[in-house]
Design a protein around this motif. Structure first.
Motif, PDB file in Angstrom:
ATOM      1  N   CYS A  86       6.875   9.291   5.746  1.00 38.12           N
ATOM      2  CA  CYS A  86       5.800   8.528   6.358  1.00 38.12           C
ATOM      3  C   CYS A  86       5.062   9.344   7.405  1.00 38.12           C
ATOM      4  O   CYS A  86       4.068   8.912   7.948  1.00 38.12           O
ATOM      5  CB  CYS A  86       6.338   7.236   6.964  1.00 38.12           C
ATOM      6  SG  CYS A  86       7.439   7.518   8.350  1.00 38.12           S
ATOM      7  N   MET A  90     -12.046   2.562   5.117  1.00 36.85           N
ATOM      8  CA  MET A  90     -11.701   2.104   6.465  1.00 36.85           C
ATOM      9  C   MET A  90     -11.108   3.220   7.292  1.00 36.85           C
ATOM     10  O   MET A  90     -10.131   3.837   6.894  1.00 36.85           O
ATOM     11  CB  MET A  90     -10.684   0.959   6.395  1.00 36.85           C
ATOM     12  CG  MET A  90     -11.254  -0.331   5.896  1.00 36.85           C
ATOM     13  SD  MET A  90      -9.978  -1.581   5.895  1.00 36.85           S
ATOM     14  CE  MET A  90     -10.056  -2.119   7.595  1.00 36.85           C
ATOM     15  N   LEU A  91     -11.700   3.419   8.471  1.00 32.52           N
ATOM     16  CA  LEU A  91     -11.069   4.279   9.460  1.00 32.52           C
ATOM     17  C   LEU A  91     -10.223   3.362  10.315  1.00 32.52           C
ATOM     18  O   LEU A  91     -10.715   2.648  11.167  1.00 32.52           O
ATOM     19  CB  LEU A  91     -12.126   4.989  10.313  1.00 32.52           C
ATOM     20  CG  LEU A  91     -11.564   5.809  11.457  1.00 32.52           C
ATOM     21  CD1 LEU A  91     -10.851   7.039  10.943  1.00 32.52           C
ATOM     22  CD2 LEU A  91     -12.650   6.225  12.406  1.00 32.52           C
ATOM     23  N   SER A  92      -8.934   3.362  10.022  1.00 29.94           N
ATOM     24  CA  SER A  92      -8.068   2.402  10.696  1.00 29.94           C
ATOM     25  C   SER A  92      -7.858   2.778  12.154  1.00 29.94           C
ATOM     26  O   SER A  92      -8.014   1.964  13.040  1.00 29.94           O
ATOM     27  CB  SER A  92      -6.750   2.353   9.931  1.00 29.94           C
ATOM     28  OG  SER A  92      -5.808   1.653  10.630  1.00 29.94           O
ATOM     29  N   HIS A 120      -6.262   7.873  10.877  1.00 29.50           N
ATOM     30  CA  HIS A 120      -5.509   7.120   9.879  1.00 29.50           C
ATOM     31  C   HIS A 120      -6.504   6.375   9.013  1.00 29.50           C
ATOM     32  O   HIS A 120      -7.212   5.499   9.508  1.00 29.50           O
ATOM     33  CB  HIS A 120      -4.541   6.151  10.553  1.00 29.50           C
ATOM     34  CG  HIS A 120      -3.440   6.859  11.266  1.00 29.50           C
ATOM     35  ND1 HIS A 120      -3.485   7.121  12.615  1.00 29.50           N
ATOM     36  CD2 HIS A 120      -2.281   7.383  10.819  1.00 29.50           C
ATOM     37  CE1 HIS A 120      -2.391   7.762  12.955  1.00 29.50           C
ATOM     38  NE2 HIS A 120      -1.640   7.943  11.890  1.00 29.50           N
ATOM     39  N   TYR A 146      -7.630   4.217   5.445  1.00 28.36           N
ATOM     40  CA  TYR A 146      -7.098   3.254   4.485  1.00 28.36           C
ATOM     41  C   TYR A 146      -8.160   2.962   3.438  1.00 28.36           C
ATOM     42  O   TYR A 146      -9.348   2.855   3.761  1.00 28.36           O
ATOM     43  CB  TYR A 146      -6.674   1.965   5.194  1.00 28.36           C
ATOM     44  CG  TYR A 146      -6.148   0.927   4.246  1.00 28.36           C
ATOM     45  CD1 TYR A 146      -4.930   1.099   3.613  1.00 28.36           C
ATOM     46  CD2 TYR A 146      -6.886  -0.208   3.952  1.00 28.36           C
ATOM     47  CE1 TYR A 146      -4.439   0.164   2.719  1.00 28.36           C
ATOM     48  CE2 TYR A 146      -6.411  -1.156   3.068  1.00 28.36           C
ATOM     49  CZ  TYR A 146      -5.183  -0.960   2.447  1.00 28.36           C
ATOM     50  OH  TYR A 146      -4.715  -1.881   1.574  1.00 28.36           O
ATOM     51  N   SER A 205       0.830  -1.214   0.000  1.00 28.64           N
ATOM     52  CA  SER A 205       0.000   0.000   0.000  1.00 28.64           C
ATOM     53  C   SER A 205       0.862   1.261   0.000  1.00 28.64           C
ATOM     54  O   SER A 205       2.002   1.266   0.449  1.00 28.64           O
ATOM     55  CB  SER A 205      -0.926  -0.004   1.206  1.00 28.64           C
ATOM     56  OG  SER A 205      -0.160  -0.010   2.378  1.00 28.64           O
ATOM     57  N   LEU A 214      -9.453   0.286   0.847  1.00 25.19           N
ATOM     58  CA  LEU A 214      -9.332  -1.140   0.543  1.00 25.19           C
ATOM     59  C   LEU A 214      -9.173  -1.381  -0.955  1.00 25.19           C
ATOM     60  O   LEU A 214      -8.431  -2.255  -1.388  1.00 25.19           O
ATOM     61  CB  LEU A 214     -10.586  -1.850   1.050  1.00 25.19           C
ATOM     62  CG  LEU A 214     -10.463  -3.301   1.459  1.00 25.19           C
ATOM     63  CD1 LEU A 214      -9.424  -3.472   2.525  1.00 25.19           C
ATOM     64  CD2 LEU A 214     -11.805  -3.795   1.956  1.00 25.19           C
ATOM     65  N   THR A 250      -3.070   4.977   1.860  1.00 26.48           N
ATOM     66  CA  THR A 250      -3.371   5.453   3.210  1.00 26.48           C
ATOM     67  C   THR A 250      -3.221   6.954   3.265  1.00 26.48           C
ATOM     68  O   THR A 250      -2.571   7.569   2.411  1.00 26.48           O
ATOM     69  CB  THR A 250      -2.394   4.855   4.241  1.00 26.48           C
ATOM     70  OG1 THR A 250      -1.083   5.305   3.909  1.00 26.48           O
ATOM     71  CG2 THR A 250      -2.431   3.353   4.231  1.00 26.48           C
TER      72      THR A 250
END
Lengths: 168, 365, 346
Positions: A29, A57-59, A75, A77, A3, A79, A84
């Protein structure tokens, strides 16, 4: 395919869509998008639903106490697109309130409650904002920097925590 | 028409099958669940606050106490986060040892899942068998780091110590026995009609709902969503191994069980490959005695047996982290409980709780 | 040899001994009845101790464990130690319980499980009361144990106990029906409900070969009646903590336990009598055969318990009403046709 961080083109496209509300902080990062309060929910909605971002997605959701202000960190993401992004939002220390993203990502529920519990941030629009880890009658918010750990206080708090928390 | 009303049943925190100290407030209509509200916090130790008064290295033992049946994963997640922050290269051998340990730990954790599921469904014998074989894995860890549960083995920059010479043969023996062990379980549990009908088509959550409530790990994959951080992020050296990601179809209890059983097979494949490729060399990078990461923040996530384990660390340039946050998969997976339990019977709530597999040490942090 | 150590022979010797001291035959009968009663109560209370030990050892063997091995040689007096522990425990009565009902429940549960022993043929002519409706008496008395479970569940004033009590009623009522119908097949073959007649009819062939379906139905229903796994929905510790027994402790709880094992013994004894030929058998004395067969049956019950997971309440009811009952009814029908055609052609 591993990713990726959200590409800079996508970020500039988003910035063009919402001028003056999104600024970039950090690099590598640690790169993050700082979103202004006024259009916060709209931008978050776009990030989830727009085909170019698809952050389904809310990681992770957490907050940090920077003494003069609180910073909430999201954070996200995607799918489908496998990228991210880190979103940050700020609120002043004297007015600890921020929009709840529960209407966009239902999974924010417990995490917002946790932040509310431990840092005392009000999430406006959260359906069920209650303490989640600490007892209802606990005083203070332990993850704030003003909250110091001391032995006597700890003993008192432990006694408080030993009481039954919830009786229906 | 007689008048009926619902009643609340307070399940836990002292209840045989709430996996620790979870409290569930069940609103029941007869035996049917109308609402299931989890209350947690009985095991809250304030680990995130404690992290602020510990150095980066001192915090590693605390991560052992999060998901205490998969401590290697916690160690790995935390150490990789700090390594990402200070940007150090890890020796090859250490990388491989880390993989071997975390995958062994995944097997141990899933064996514990199987055992607790069996006992929650009343199959006491299945539990004992699972524990018997988990013991072998714990003995392997004992060999490596002297601890069976809280390892503190993976360190910032590598691992604490090299493996003893008897470790590799012992692990290979375990891997050789593992197919036979699994077959025993399949004979005892998977092939059992009662178990099948207890788990099949109960506690269904489809992929969309599962994403909605934030499920991760085997629970999400059982709903058919292909999301394994070992594949999508390839943290460490996971891209060098050949393994499949088992997926379920319906997202019911049965799928969650089968996915974990298959994951154990995949883990054993990874371990076998890692042992075959294990290079010689140092097991620890040159890391300064006093760690002073540059100011900044970093988020890193790994695939733990229970789902996505994330660490968010804010550094202010001193020896102690300014803020440490742990994204605990068990905690967030619990959000699915109410959604899954609606309309089920009490017996199914226990089964759902077993297949969601929350671990209270992690939920309460 | 068989005549000397048969139970009837022993009772004759005792009778002879007593006649030396008492001249009135009624006194002798009374004493003999008391001795019999004492014997049965000893069997019940001893059986719990022995069966608990056996269950723990058997389960340990099945689960690659060792089991009790500390108290006495091979842990044999572990159960005695447990009993002493239970007796010396504090007797806790919940404040909000309905005290009279609550105290009465375990006692009431124990009575029917002891009363069924009256009709068991332990040996040739060794039967406490050889009623002409022996089987009927067993079914009728054994079904009385439903009520104390509900009493215990209701009077505990605890939700777990109440749900457990409700489940008991549902489960025991629905499994009594297939059980009774499975026994009907045997009764049709014998033409009598008298226990001694049924045993006598099996001198040349056990009914398990003539009535295999009835045996299977009886076994399953008996497990459900005795509330053992995989039908232990009443207690099921992983859901209802301990069901109706949740609030009980010490000796009151032990009475439930005693009743459970006494019921297990009773169910095995009935299975032995109806399907395995009772005390019939070569070489050994009859009562030894009887207890050997009971032992085998109990082992099978324990085997079930330590192998299977538990059923869910709706599956349990479906299984009872939609599978077992039709099966038992079909068995009755086929038995009837069989008997009729046998008479027709012979």
């Amino acid at each position: 395919m591993s990713s990726q961080i959200l590409s800079s083109e996508a970020i500039s496209k988003l910035q063009a869509q919402f001028p003056n509300s999104i600024s970039m902080i950090g690099e590598g990062c640690q790169q993050a998008l700082l979103i202004e309060d006024s259009k916060f929910l709209t931008i978050m909605g776009v990030l989830k639903n727009d085909a170019a971002y698809q952050f389904t997605m809310l990681s992770n959701l957490t907050a940090v106490d920077y003494l003069d202000h609180f910073e909430v960190v999201y954070h996200l993401y995607s799918l489908n697109l496998k990228h991210t992004v880190t979103i940050k939002a700020r609120c002043p220390a004297d007015k600890p309130a921020i929009w709840s993203v529960m209407s966009i990502w239902a999974s924010a529920n417990f995490q917002e409650r946790e932040v509310y519990d431990l840092l005392g941030l009000e999430f406006v629009g959260h359906a069920d904002l209650r303490r989640i880890l600490l007892p209802e009658d606990f005083e203070g918010h332990p993850l704030r920097k003003e909250y110091k750990l001391s032995a006597q206080d700890e003993r008192r708090r432990v006694e408080l925590c030993l009481k039954p928390r919830h009786t229906p | 028409m007689p008048k009926t009303q619902t009643y609340t049943l307070n399940m836990g925190p002292q209840h045989p099958s709430t996996h620790g100290v979870l409290q569930l407030e069940l609103e029941l209509d007869g035996e049917q669940v109308v609402k299931a509200i989890p209350y947690m916090g009985y095991l809250h130790r304030g680990i995130e606050k404690l992290a602020e008064s510990r150095t980066y290295t001192q915090f590693i033992p605390y991560t052992d106490r999060l998901d205490y049946v998969a401590s290697m994963g916690n160690n790995l997640g935390y150490c990789q986060t700090v390594e990402k922050l200070i940007e150090i290269e890890i020796p090859e051998r250490a990388e491989y040892l880390r993989i071997i340990m975390t995958e062994l730990n995944r097997i141990a954790s899933h064996l514990l899942f199987m055992s607790s599921l069996a006992i929650d469904l009343g199959a006491t014998t299945g539990m004992i068998y699972g524990f018997r074989d988990r013991e072998t894995v714990l003995d392997l860890f004992d060999m490596v780091c002297g601890a069976r549960l809280t390892y503190n083995y993976i360190r910032i920059g590598g691992v604490a110590d090299d493996i003893p010479p008897e470790f590799i043969p012992a692990t290979q023996k375990f891997l050789g026995d593992f197919p036979k062990i699994l077959e025993e379980y399949h004979n005892l549990l998977t092939g059992n009609e009662i178990l099948y009908y207890r788990l099949k088509n109960t506690g269904i959550i489809n992929g969309k709902q599962a994403l909605e409530v934030g499920l991760t790990g085997p629970c999400l994959r059982a709903s058919g969503v292909d999301y394994d951080i070992r594949k999508v992020e390839s943290y460490g050296i996971y891209d060098r191994f050949d393994f499949a990601v088992p997926l379920g179809e319906n997202g019911d209890n049965w799928d969650r069980y089968i996915v974990r059983m298959e994951e154990m097979v995949e883990s054993s494949k990874i371990i076998a490959q890692a042992i075959a490729q294990l290079p010689e060399g140092p097991f620890m990078a040159k890391v300064p005695k006093v760690l002073k990461p540059p100011a900044g923040d970093v988020y890193h996530r790994i695939e733990n047996p229970r789902g996505e384990l994330g660490f968010y660390i804010v550094s202010d340039g001193t020896t102690k982290p300014y803020r440490t946050h742990v994204r605990r998969p068990s905690f967030i997976n619990l959000q699915a409980l109410d959604e899954v339990c609606k309309g089920l019977l009490i017996a199914d709530v226990v089964a759902v709780l077993a297949t969601l597999d929350p671990l209270m040490g992690e939920v309460d942090c | 040899m068989q005549e000397v150590i048969g139970l009837f022979a022993i009772s004759e010797i005792l009778r002879g001994l007593l006649s030396q001291y008492f001249s009135n035959p009624q006194w002798i009968d009374l004493f003999m009845a008391l001795i019999n009663l004492g014997g049965i109560l000893t069997v019940i209370s001893m059986s719990a101790i022995v069966l608990v030990y056996a269950e723990r050892k058997i389960s340990a063997y099945m689960q690659v464990r060792i089991g009790p091995n500390r108290v006495g040689p091979w842990g044999t007096i572990q159960s005695v130690a447990d009993m002493i522990k239970l007796m010396s425990k504090e007797d806790i009565i919940p404040d909000s319980a309905d005290k009279k009902m609550w105290i009465l429940a375990p006692v009431l549960l124990f009575i029917p499980s002891a009363a069924v022993y009256a009709v068991f043929p332990f040996d040739r002519q060794a039967i406490f009361a050889d009623l002409n409706i022996g089987i009927f008496y067993f079914i009728a008395v054994a079904s009385q144990s439903t009520l104390p479970f509900l009493m215990a569940g209701w009077s505990s004033n605890s939700k777990y106990a109440l749900v457990g009590g409700m489940r008991t009623v549902a489960q025991m009522l629905s499994y009594e029906v297939p059980m009774a119908f499975s026994i009907v097949g045997v009764v049709m073959l014998t033409g009598s409900m008298r226990m001694s007649d049924i045993v006598a009819a099996q001198q040349h062939g056990w009914f398990i070969f003539l009535q295999p379906v009835a045996f299977v139905v009886y076994m399953i229903a008996a497990i459900a009646e005795t509330n053992r796994a995989p039908f232990d929905l009443v207690e099921c510790e992983s859901e209802l903590v301990a069901g109706p027994f949740t609030e009980y402790s010490g000796m009151r709880w032990a009475l439930f336990f005693l009743a459970e094992y006494s019921n297990l013994l009773a169910a095995s004894a009935i299975a032995t009598t109806l399907f395995l030929g009772g005390w019939n058998g070569p070489w050994l004395p009859g009562w030894l055969w009887f207890f050997l067969k009971i032992g085998v049956m109990i082992f099978v019950f324990m085997w079930f318990r330590w192998t299977f997971p538990r059923l869910r309440i709706d599956q349990l009811m479906t299984f009872g009403w939609k599978v077992l009952l039709p099966l038992a009814l079909v068995n009755v029908l086929i038995t009837g046709i069989g008997i009729y055609s046998y008479k027709l052609f012979s």
